[in-house]
Design a protein around this motif. Structure first.
Motif, PDB file in Angstrom:
ATOM      1  N   ASP A  20       0.882  -1.169  -0.044  1.00 40.95           N
ATOM      2  CA  ASP A  20      -0.046  -0.154  -0.064  1.00 40.95           C
ATOM      3  C   ASP A  20       0.801   1.246   0.093  1.00 40.95           C
ATOM      4  O   ASP A  20       0.428   2.187  -0.748  1.00 40.95           O
ATOM      5  N   LEU A  21       1.922   1.257   0.633  1.00 41.06           N
ATOM      6  CA  LEU A  21       2.866   2.426   0.769  1.00 41.06           C
ATOM      7  C   LEU A  21       3.618   2.593  -0.560  1.00 41.06           C
ATOM      8  O   LEU A  21       3.654   3.635  -1.131  1.00 41.06           O
ATOM      9  N   LEU A  22       3.911   1.545  -1.492  1.00 43.23           N
ATOM     10  CA  LEU A  22       4.380   1.710  -2.716  1.00 43.23           C
ATOM     11  C   LEU A  22       3.469   2.309  -3.771  1.00 43.23           C
ATOM     12  O   LEU A  22       3.665   3.010  -4.637  1.00 43.23           O
ATOM     13  N   GLN A  23       1.936   2.210  -3.414  1.00 42.14           N
ATOM     14  CA  GLN A  23       0.880   2.301  -4.287  1.00 42.14           C
ATOM     15  C   GLN A  23       0.343   3.824  -3.758  1.00 42.14           C
ATOM     16  O   GLN A  23      -0.324   4.328  -4.415  1.00 42.14           O
ATOM     17  N   GLY A  24       1.278   4.260  -2.793  1.00 38.26           N
ATOM     18  CA  GLY A  24       0.910   5.634  -2.334  1.00 38.26           C
ATOM     19  C   GLY A  24      -0.752   5.739  -1.416  1.00 38.26           C
ATOM     20  O   GLY A  24      -1.267   6.737  -1.191  1.00 38.26           O
ATOM     21  N   LYS A  25      -0.915   4.331  -1.016  1.00 44.66           N
ATOM     22  CA  LYS A  25      -2.217   4.381  -0.184  1.00 44.66           C
ATOM     23  C   LYS A  25      -2.062   4.265   1.479  1.00 44.66           C
ATOM     24  O   LYS A  25      -2.841   4.147   2.109  1.00 44.66           O
TER      25      LYS A  25
END
Length: 102
Positions: A58-63
């Motif tokens: 989720d962090l990699l996707q900006g979430k």
């Protein structure tokens, strides 16, 4: 081998360890509370590892927030260190018993 495949392999291995009492072994049936505690601990580590993995993706996707990811990874690391510590103590106790004179 990518980090994702290594993580998936590690989760699969811990999932196998999470159900040691389902082997149908008579000794495993008599293991009692300690066996249940080990099974529960491995299941919790597996679950917290999966949560940390989801948070990282989720962090990699900006979430997700960086703090949430660091917290999830730290919780997983602490749980794993606890289980390793218990394992080391059990092995130490076994070795001490084996050194006892008959």
């Amino acid at each position: 081998m990518s980090n994702a495949s290594v993580a998936a392999s590690a989760y699969a291995n811990t999932a196998k360890l999470a159900n040691p009492l389902e082997a149908g072994n008579e000794v495993a049936d008599k293991s009692g509370a300690f066996g249940n505690m080990v099974q529960s601990a491995i299941s919790e580590i597996n679950e917290s590892g999966q949560v940390a993995d989801v948070q990282s993706l989720d962090l990699l996707q900006g979430k997700a927030n960086v703090v949430d990811v660091v917290t999830a990874v730290a919780e997983t690391e602490l749980a794993l260190e606890t289980v390793v510590s218990v394992r080391d103590r059990v092995i130490s106790a076994y070795e001490e018993i084996m050194r006892m004179p008959i």
